[in-house]
Design a protein around this motif. Structure first.
Motif, PDB file in Angstrom:
ATOM      1  N   ARG A   1     -29.756 -19.280  51.408  1.00  0.00           N
ATOM      2  CA  ARG A   1     -29.858 -18.317  50.290  1.00  0.00           C
ATOM      3  C   ARG A   1     -31.243 -17.665  50.262  1.00  0.00           C
ATOM      4  NH1 ARG A   1     -25.755 -18.433  46.811  1.00  0.00           N
ATOM      5  NH2 ARG A   1     -27.017 -17.487  45.172  1.00  0.00           N
ATOM      6  N   ALA A   2     -31.692 -17.247  51.452  1.00  0.00           N
ATOM      7  CA  ALA A   2     -33.005 -16.620  51.556  1.00  0.00           C
ATOM      8  C   ALA A   2     -33.016 -15.192  51.023  1.00  0.00           C
ATOM      9  CB  ALA A   2     -33.466 -16.635  53.014  1.00  0.00           C
ATOM     10  N   PHE A   3     -31.844 -14.613  50.797  1.00  0.00           N
ATOM     11  CA  PHE A   3     -31.763 -13.242  50.299  1.00  0.00           C
ATOM     12  C   PHE A   3     -30.500 -13.078  49.466  1.00  0.00           C
ATOM     13  CE2 PHE A   3     -30.477 -13.534  54.763  1.00  0.00           C
ATOM     14  CZ  PHE A   3     -29.145 -13.163  54.687  1.00  0.00           C
ATOM     15  N   ASP A   4     -30.470 -11.982  48.680  1.00  0.00           N
ATOM     16  CA  ASP A   4     -29.393 -11.756  47.723  1.00  0.00           C
ATOM     17  C   ASP A   4     -28.241 -10.926  48.275  1.00  0.00           C
ATOM     18  OD1 ASP A   4     -30.991 -13.078  45.846  1.00  0.00           O
ATOM     19  OD2 ASP A   4     -31.956 -11.205  45.237  1.00  0.00           O
ATOM     20  N   GLY A   5     -28.514 -10.076  49.233  1.00  0.00           N
ATOM     21  CA  GLY A   5     -27.491  -9.197  49.779  1.00  0.00           C
ATOM     22  C   GLY A   5     -27.881  -8.747  51.170  1.00  0.00           C
ATOM     23  N   LEU A   6     -26.944  -8.100  51.852  1.00  0.00           N
ATOM     24  CA  LEU A   6     -27.132  -7.795  53.275  1.00  0.00           C
ATOM     25  C   LEU A   6     -26.742  -6.367  53.595  1.00  0.00           C
ATOM     26  CD1 LEU A   6     -27.680  -8.785  56.205  1.00  0.00           C
ATOM     27  CD2 LEU A   6     -25.276  -9.478  56.289  1.00  0.00           C
ATOM     28  N   LEU A   7     -27.640  -5.675  54.306  1.00  0.00           N
ATOM     29  CA  LEU A   7     -27.348  -4.383  54.920  1.00  0.00           C
ATOM     30  C   LEU A   7     -27.153  -4.617  56.415  1.00  0.00           C
ATOM     31  CD1 LEU A   7     -30.150  -2.443  53.097  1.00  0.00           C
ATOM     32  CD2 LEU A   7     -27.723  -2.024  52.763  1.00  0.00           C
TER      33      LEU A   7
ATOM     34  N   ASP B   1     -37.816   2.458  51.870  1.00  0.00           N
ATOM     35  CA  ASP B   1     -38.235   3.281  50.731  1.00  0.00           C
ATOM     36  C   ASP B   1     -37.449   2.923  49.476  1.00  0.00           C
ATOM     37  OD1 ASP B   1     -39.993   4.594  52.393  1.00  0.00           O
ATOM     38  OD2 ASP B   1     -38.726   6.367  52.659  1.00  0.00           O
ATOM     39  N   THR B   2     -36.152   2.681  49.630  1.00  0.00           N
ATOM     40  CA  THR B   2     -35.284   2.455  48.480  1.00  0.00           C
ATOM     41  C   THR B   2     -35.439   1.057  47.901  1.00  0.00           C
ATOM     42  OG1 THR B   2     -33.697   4.020  49.415  1.00  0.00           O
ATOM     43  CG2 THR B   2     -32.886   2.556  47.684  1.00  0.00           C
ATOM     44  N   VAL B   3     -35.440   0.035  48.750  1.00  0.00           N
ATOM     45  CA  VAL B   3     -35.507  -1.333  48.205  1.00  0.00           C
ATOM     46  C   VAL B   3     -36.885  -1.621  47.629  1.00  0.00           C
ATOM     47  CG1 VAL B   3     -33.683  -2.140  49.735  1.00  0.00           C
ATOM     48  CG2 VAL B   3     -36.054  -2.430  50.435  1.00  0.00           C
ATOM     49  N   GLU B   4     -37.946  -1.105  48.251  1.00  0.00           N
ATOM     50  CA  GLU B   4     -39.279  -1.355  47.708  1.00  0.00           C
ATOM     51  C   GLU B   4     -39.473  -0.653  46.371  1.00  0.00           C
ATOM     52  OE1 GLU B   4     -42.261  -0.454  50.595  1.00  0.00           O
ATOM     53  OE2 GLU B   4     -41.928  -2.318  51.714  1.00  0.00           O
ATOM     54  N   ALA B   5     -38.915   0.550  46.229  1.00  0.00           N
ATOM     55  CA  ALA B   5     -39.011   1.262  44.958  1.00  0.00           C
ATOM     56  C   ALA B   5     -38.306   0.500  43.840  1.00  0.00           C
ATOM     57  CB  ALA B   5     -38.421   2.666  45.091  1.00  0.00           C
ATOM     58  N   ALA B   6     -37.306  -0.303  44.190  1.00  0.00           N
ATOM     59  CA  ALA B   6     -36.572  -1.094  43.199  1.00  0.00           C
ATOM     60  C   ALA B   6     -37.197  -2.469  42.977  1.00  0.00           C
ATOM     61  CB  ALA B   6     -35.121  -1.260  43.649  1.00  0.00           C
ATOM     62  N   GLY B   7     -38.317  -2.747  43.640  1.00  0.00           N
ATOM     63  CA  GLY B   7     -38.981  -4.017  43.447  1.00  0.00           C
ATOM     64  C   GLY B   7     -38.419  -5.162  44.262  1.00  0.00           C
TER      65      GLY B   7
ATOM     66  N   ALA C   1     -27.106   3.440  51.702  1.00  0.00           N
ATOM     67  CA  ALA C   1     -26.634   2.066  51.872  1.00  0.00           C
ATOM     68  C   ALA C   1     -27.423   1.110  50.989  1.00  0.00           C
ATOM     69  CB  ALA C   1     -26.741   1.654  53.338  1.00  0.00           C
ATOM     70  N   ALA C   2     -28.743   1.294  50.924  1.00  0.00           N
ATOM     71  CA  ALA C   2     -29.563   0.429  50.080  1.00  0.00           C
ATOM     72  C   ALA C   2     -29.207   0.599  48.609  1.00  0.00           C
ATOM     73  CB  ALA C   2     -31.043   0.723  50.319  1.00  0.00           C
ATOM     74  N   ARG C   3     -28.960   1.829  48.179  1.00  0.00           N
ATOM     75  CA  ARG C   3     -28.575   2.052  46.776  1.00  0.00           C
ATOM     76  C   ARG C   3     -27.236   1.388  46.461  1.00  0.00           C
ATOM     77  NH1 ARG C   3     -30.963   7.298  47.457  1.00  0.00           N
ATOM     78  NH2 ARG C   3     -28.941   8.171  48.014  1.00  0.00           N
ATOM     79  N   LEU C   4     -26.285   1.473  47.404  1.00  0.00           N
ATOM     80  CA  LEU C   4     -25.002   0.806  47.190  1.00  0.00           C
ATOM     81  C   LEU C   4     -25.178  -0.696  47.030  1.00  0.00           C
ATOM     82  CD1 LEU C   4     -22.491   2.515  49.679  1.00  0.00           C
ATOM     83  CD2 LEU C   4     -22.451   2.604  47.180  1.00  0.00           C
ATOM     84  N   LEU C   5     -26.030  -1.292  47.875  1.00  0.00           N
ATOM     85  CA  LEU C   5     -26.234  -2.736  47.804  1.00  0.00           C
ATOM     86  C   LEU C   5     -26.919  -3.120  46.497  1.00  0.00           C
ATOM     87  CD1 LEU C   5     -25.961  -5.463  49.161  1.00  0.00           C
ATOM     88  CD2 LEU C   5     -28.155  -5.069  50.279  1.00  0.00           C
ATOM     89  N   LEU C   6     -27.935  -2.381  46.106  1.00  0.00           N
ATOM     90  CA  LEU C   6     -28.624  -2.688  44.856  1.00  0.00           C
ATOM     91  C   LEU C   6     -27.693  -2.546  43.659  1.00  0.00           C
ATOM     92  CD1 LEU C   6     -32.032  -0.918  45.558  1.00  0.00           C
ATOM     93  CD2 LEU C   6     -31.581  -3.372  45.589  1.00  0.00           C
ATOM     94  N   ALA C   7     -26.798  -1.571  43.708  1.00  0.00           N
ATOM     95  CA  ALA C   7     -25.817  -1.421  42.633  1.00  0.00           C
ATOM     96  C   ALA C   7     -24.882  -2.623  42.563  1.00  0.00           C
ATOM     97  CB  ALA C   7     -25.014  -0.136  42.832  1.00  0.00           C
ATOM     98  N   ARG C   8     -24.477  -3.144  43.726  1.00  0.00           N
ATOM     99  CA  ARG C   8     -23.636  -4.344  43.753  1.00  0.00           C
ATOM    100  C   ARG C   8     -24.380  -5.535  43.155  1.00  0.00           C
ATOM    101  NH1 ARG C   8     -19.874  -5.712  43.471  1.00  0.00           N
ATOM    102  NH2 ARG C   8     -19.171  -7.004  45.199  1.00  0.00           N
ATOM    103  N   LEU C   9     -25.661  -5.666  43.479  1.00  0.00           N
ATOM    104  CA  LEU C   9     -26.453  -6.770  42.935  1.00  0.00           C
ATOM    105  C   LEU C   9     -26.634  -6.646  41.436  1.00  0.00           C
ATOM    106  CD1 LEU C   9     -29.205  -7.120  45.702  1.00  0.00           C
ATOM    107  CD2 LEU C   9     -27.110  -8.454  45.411  1.00  0.00           C
TER     108      LEU C   9
END
Length: 324
Positions: free
Chosen positions: A115-121, A84-90, A293-301
């Motif tokens: 480098r298939a992805f930017d961050g990891l949960l 829900d969180t990562v998709e809402a952020a695009g 957790a997803a919000r924390l990762l997106l904030a780091r990115l």
């Protein structure tokens, strides 16, 4: 045929990097060129992929999640919170599970290198923390869900396991129960030690049996204790599956729940509402853990500094028929 970024670049007479810069609204493309690229995009009907949008900034706009097998009963709720969180952020989400042990980890490590992805949960599969920590130290943003007492040097999200155990003990004590059996999970897990410490701090007992979080281990633990002649008036199991196994064992022994023995679980998975009787349990906010957790990762990115310590969400005692 699907229109590609190369088709747009060729038609507009620019490089693929320039097209990507236009897609990212970069200021380093002159307005005439940007207008021509957008006109070609419209004419060709090009739909940019997340990889194309991220090309100019070196990002895929995709995050990954590494988990144990999805048969873990609360994984679905955590995963839904993440989605829900990562998709809402695009962002897109890549899911990796460690169903095949070392083979799964090797495949996952290859994806990191590509480098298939930017961050990891991460919901930590057993034996992977050292590998994940090394990835983090090499620059991969990582957030851990459900820190099991390992206290990694990257952000994590957990729950108040100690207070959850204490709330179960207070409820049993206040309803007149004084001879509890604790069916603990594997003591290698920090959450198990915290739940046990919280419970024993309120309602001490020498009756502690270790299970493995499966329903069968909860049933077997109660059967062993009853066969040894112990008189118990309550059971606190460290997850709902073991609590469900305890209910089966008590019923098979001719004991009534809750009249003879009260039972309390931990997690509040959907099964807890459908046991007989419905299970009193300590609710973990599993979907909120995934969201946080997803919000924390997106904030780091986005370049924000990580929090100083773990993010800890509160547990809640949910009273049902097994321990009213």
């Amino acid at each position: 045929m699907r229109v590609t970024i190369a088709d747009v670049a060729r038609e507009a007479g620019v490089s693929k990097t320039t097209v990507s810069r236009v897609l990212n609204d970069r200021a380093d493309v002159d307005s005439v060129t940007a207008a021509r690229v957008r006109e070609v995009i419209g004419a060709l009907g090009y739909v940019p992929s997340s990889g194309a949008v991220g090309l100019a900034r070196g990002r895929s706009r995709t995050v990954a999640m590494l988990t144990p097998p999805l048969t873990w009963p609360w994984m679905g709720e955590v995963l839904q919170g993440v989605v829900d969180t990562v998709e809402a952020a695009g962002y897109g989400l890549l899911l990796y599970t460690c169903n095949r042990g070392a083979e799964s980890v090797a495949h996952f490590t290859g994806q990191v290198s590509a480098r298939a992805f930017d961050g990891l949960l991460v919901v930590e599969p057993e034996g992977t923390l050292e590998t994940i920590t090394a990835m983090h130290r090499r620059g991969l943003p990582v957030v851990l869900v459900d820190d099991r007492g390992h206290h990694p040097d990257f952000p994590s999200v957990g729950t108040t396991d100690r207070e959850g155990g204490a709330s179960a003990a207070r409820h049993l004590r206040d309803s007149g129960r004084g001879r509890p059996l604790v069916v603990a999970g594997p003591t290698a897990f920090g959450c198990v030690r915290d739940r046990l410490d919280g419970f024993l701090g309120v309602l001490p007992t020498g009756l502690i049996a270790e299970g493995d979080f499966s329903e069968e281990s909860g049933r077997a633990a109660v059967e062993r204790v009853l066969a040894g002649g112990a008189r118990i008036d309550s059971v606190f199991a460290h997850n709902d599956l073991m609590a469900a196994g305890a209910l089966r064992a008590l019923r098979a022994a001719g004991l009534r729940v809750p009249e003879d023995v009260a039972v309390v679980g931990f997690d509040d998975i959907p099964t807890a509402r459908h046991t007989e009787p419905p299970l009193t349990t300590v609710r973990q906010p599993m979907r909120a853990m995934g969201e946080s957790a997803a919000r924390l990762l997106l904030a780091r990115l986005a370049g924000e500094d990580p929090p100083a310590g773990p993010l800890v969400l509160p547990t809640e005692l949910v009273v049902r028929g097994s321990a009213p």
